[in-house]
Motif scaffolding. Structure first.
Motif, PDB file in Angstrom:
ATOM      1  N   ARG A   1       0.618  -1.092   0.151  1.00 60.01           N
ATOM      2  CA  ARG A   1      -0.029  -0.014   0.146  1.00 60.01           C
ATOM      3  C   ARG A   1       0.895   1.342  -0.174  1.00 60.01           C
ATOM      4  O   ARG A   1       1.839   1.498   0.556  1.00 60.01           O
ATOM      5  N   ILE A   2       0.339   2.533  -0.793  1.00 56.88           N
ATOM      6  CA  ILE A   2       1.366   3.868  -0.747  1.00 56.88           C
ATOM      7  C   ILE A   2      -0.045   4.434  -0.432  1.00 56.88           C
ATOM      8  O   ILE A   2      -0.944   4.920  -1.244  1.00 56.88           O
ATOM      9  N   GLU A   3       0.613   5.328   0.600  1.00 60.01           N
ATOM     10  CA  GLU A   3      -0.524   6.038   1.326  1.00 60.01           C
ATOM     11  C   GLU A   3       0.112   8.011   0.799  1.00 60.01           C
ATOM     12  O   GLU A   3       1.334   7.790   1.931  1.00 60.01           O
ATOM     13  N   ILE A   4      -0.578   8.381   0.541  1.00 59.95           N
ATOM     14  CA  ILE A   4      -0.278   9.702  -0.467  1.00 59.95           C
ATOM     15  C   ILE A   4      -1.483  11.027   0.311  1.00 59.95           C
ATOM     16  O   ILE A   4      -2.629  10.813   0.742  1.00 59.95           O
ATOM     17  N   ARG A   5      -0.989  11.457   1.869  1.00 63.84           N
ATOM     18  CA  ARG A   5      -1.469  12.714   2.675  1.00 63.84           C
ATOM     19  C   ARG A   5      -1.424  13.820   1.500  1.00 63.84           C
ATOM     20  O   ARG A   5       0.058  14.167   1.586  1.00 63.84           O
ATOM     21  N   THR A   6      -2.088  14.352   1.448  1.00 66.64           N
ATOM     22  CA  THR A   6      -2.259  15.493   0.287  1.00 66.64           C
ATOM     23  C   THR A   6      -2.987  16.950   0.492  1.00 66.64           C
ATOM     24  O   THR A   6      -3.455  16.680   1.116  1.00 66.64           O
TER      25      THR A   6
ATOM     26  N   LEU B   1       0.097  -1.357  -9.452  1.00 64.71           N
ATOM     27  CA  LEU B   1       0.542  -0.578  -8.785  1.00 64.71           C
ATOM     28  C   LEU B   1      -0.213   0.587  -7.954  1.00 64.71           C
ATOM     29  O   LEU B   1      -1.076   1.486  -6.623  1.00 64.71           O
ATOM     30  N   ARG B   2      -0.993   1.204  -9.048  1.00 65.11           N
ATOM     31  CA  ARG B   2      -1.834   2.300  -9.086  1.00 65.11           C
ATOM     32  C   ARG B   2      -3.357   2.201  -7.965  1.00 65.11           C
ATOM     33  O   ARG B   2      -3.359   2.394  -7.175  1.00 65.11           O
ATOM     34  N   GLU B   3      -3.671  -0.132  -8.109  1.00 64.57           N
ATOM     35  CA  GLU B   3      -5.042   0.564  -7.265  1.00 64.57           C
ATOM     36  C   GLU B   3      -4.466   0.357  -5.373  1.00 64.57           C
ATOM     37  O   GLU B   3      -4.641   0.037  -4.756  1.00 64.57           O
ATOM     38  N   ARG B   4      -2.952   0.095  -5.289  1.00 62.28           N
ATOM     39  CA  ARG B   4      -2.978   0.086  -3.898  1.00 62.28           C
ATOM     40  C   ARG B   4      -1.909   1.988  -3.389  1.00 62.28           C
ATOM     41  O   ARG B   4      -1.618   1.725  -2.131  1.00 62.28           O
ATOM     42  N   VAL B   5      -2.216   2.303  -4.509  1.00 63.27           N
ATOM     43  CA  VAL B   5      -2.459   4.011  -3.797  1.00 63.27           C
ATOM     44  C   VAL B   5      -3.291   4.672  -3.466  1.00 63.27           C
ATOM     45  O   VAL B   5      -4.094   4.527  -4.129  1.00 63.27           O
TER      46      VAL B   5
END
Length: 483
Positions: free
Chosen positions: A313-318, A376-380
């Protein structure tokens, strides 16, 4: 007797005609902005077959005597179509400068209308024109003021919350500045501005999530074209509507703005041109920090002996702006959708080990067809953050930050990498060199180093005529791709 124009129209016109730009740093910044935008135009002309199809006269083979010589092409067009074409070239690859705020946008879009009109005026040399001298100093002044009009409106007012696309501010800034350049009176300039507010305005539907289409690349050119047309109509004698904003029920405030009024956070001056974000990678501006952050995480990942396949998983706080504009989880059917998808650009950078490039978004790119990237996009995951949003909107901080955390299959967590001021931001010490390198890369697609040196000298010559400067970017008569 004509009633007075609405106050925002009066104050904008007063700024154009009565405010003198004296800050030398603003002019230095304007030279950088001018070169960066023209470099983007050369890049598009060289790399984008899609954009090339939109260029040229409406009737093939038409050459306009004394017309605008469109940089990066062999076309010589009327200033209306010329504004569209240069607008396409500057904007199409999403590589020109950007500015965030309550509204966002790309102030360099305005160069398309400014340059098309001033080059045409130079070549026609009308003896009755009463506008400012058509020199590089005037071009830079016009650019500073167009940036400022768009920028201060963007800092103060949200049009996107009413469904209106940000190119409304390109049309406003361009129409106002062009009126001044044409030598219109202050009354005529106010009339031109009133026609901007009378127009129907583009919906931002073509710039969001699953509806993102290539129109986002020519919408600014369309706004520039309309701005030039409106100013020329007023020059030909058309009158305006003084209460276009405030009249009820069909004024802009009531019909298009929910009944509110414009309130400004700062006065018009020269702030914007010194505070834009230069995009050193062709990524929608709100996603650049996330790309930088994921490349840092990639280095950590490999150093620890992991591979990209180990990422769970990749989590983007933005910012909320990034969440609204580029959080796109649906299918991506074209290049416009890919470069406006934060999940795509982050996954691409992680797999590629470098920043996205223009060709990476094309349908024929290996990345557009990559199942590994799609997985990978689905895990962002995108998480809008109140603090990052507040600091993004804070005129004293003006960050455009993202924090990125990577979780692995074995439950290892790579701690968040927070990038608040990515390269291209005025507060990043590497910005100046990166913008200069970007310009040189773009120009070398067409021009020799010796020719680029002539351009760099010309932009410093305040007394050079605008047409002489434009000639340096025109390709008519060239026998070699390297002039």
């Amino acid at each position: 007797m004509t009633p007075p124009y609405d106050p925002p129209i009066q104050s904008l016109t007063t700024y154009l005609y009565n405010h003198t730009i004296t800050n030398p740093t603003a002019y230095t910044s304007a030279r950088t902005a001018l070169l960066d935008a023209l470099g983007c135009a050369i890049e598009t002309a060289s790399k984008s077959p899609e954009a090339q199809k939109l260029l040229g006269p409406r009737v093939p083979g038409t050459i306009v005597p004394n017309g605008f010589r469109v940089p990066g092409t062999k076309y010589q067009l009327d200033p209306v179509k010329g504004a569209f074409d240069l607008g396409v070239l500057i904007r199409y690859l999403d590589h020109n400068d950007a500015l965030g705020g309550r509204e966002w946008g790309h102030p360099s879009d305005n160069l398309a209308s400014i340059l098309s009109v001033t080059d045409w005026l130079c070549r026609t040399n009308e003896p009755t024109r009463k506008g400012p001298p058509l020199t590089m100093h005037t071009l830079l002044t016009a650019l500073i003021k167009a940036y400022e009009i768009q920028g201060i409106y963007a800092q103060s007012i949200s049009f996107n919350t009413h469904g209106t696309d940000h190119v409304i501010l390109v049309k406003l800034a361009s129409a106002a500045v062009i009126s001044w350049l044409l030598g219109l009176t202050e009354s005529q300039t106010m009339a031109t501005i009133s026609h901007v507010w009378m127009d129907g305005h583009p919906s931002r539907v073509y710039r969001s999530a699953e509806n993102t289409i290539p129109r986002k690349g020519w919408a600014a050119g369309d706004a520039c074209m309309r701005a030039v047309h409106l100013a020329l109509l007023v020059r030909a004698g058309q009158v305006g509507v003084p209460s276009v904003l405030s009249t009820v029920p069909w004024g802009f405030y009531k019909r298009d703005f929910g009944g509110g009024r414009f309130e400004f956070t700062r006065e018009l001056g020269d702030w914007t041109v010194m505070n834009v974000l230069y995009k050193v990678m062709p990524v929608e501006g709100h996603g650049i920090a996330a790309v930088e952050a994921v490349l840092v995480q990639r280095g950590r990942l490999l150093k620890m002996g992991y591979v990209v396949g180990d990422v769970r998983r990749i989590e983007i706080r933005t910012t909320r702006a990034a969440d609204l504009i580029i959080n796109n989880r649906g299918p991506l059917g074209n290049a416009a959708e890919r470069d406006h998808c934060i999940q795509f650009v982050v996954a691409l950078a992680l797999l590629k080990g470098g920043v996205p490039e223009v060709g990476d978004y094309l349908d024929e790119s290996c990345w557009a067809r990559s199942q590994e990237l799609e997985s990978l996009r689905e895990r962002v995951v995108v998480v809008p953050d109140d603090r990052l949003t507040a600091e993004y909107l804070d005129p004293e901080k003006k960050s455009i930050g993202s924090g990125l955390t990577v979780c692995l299959n074995d439950r290892t967590v790579l701690p968040e990498v927070l990038v608040e001021y990515p390269i291209g931001h005025i507060r990043n010490p590497d910005t100046s060199a990166a913008v200069r390198d970007k310009f040189m890369r773009n120009m070398r697609l067409v021009f020799s180093d010796a020719h680029v040196a002539r351009i760099l000298a010309a932009v410093e010559d305040d007394e050079m005529s605008i047409s002489e400067f434009v000639n340096l970017f025109w390709l008519q008569g060239s026998s070699s791709p390297k002039l």
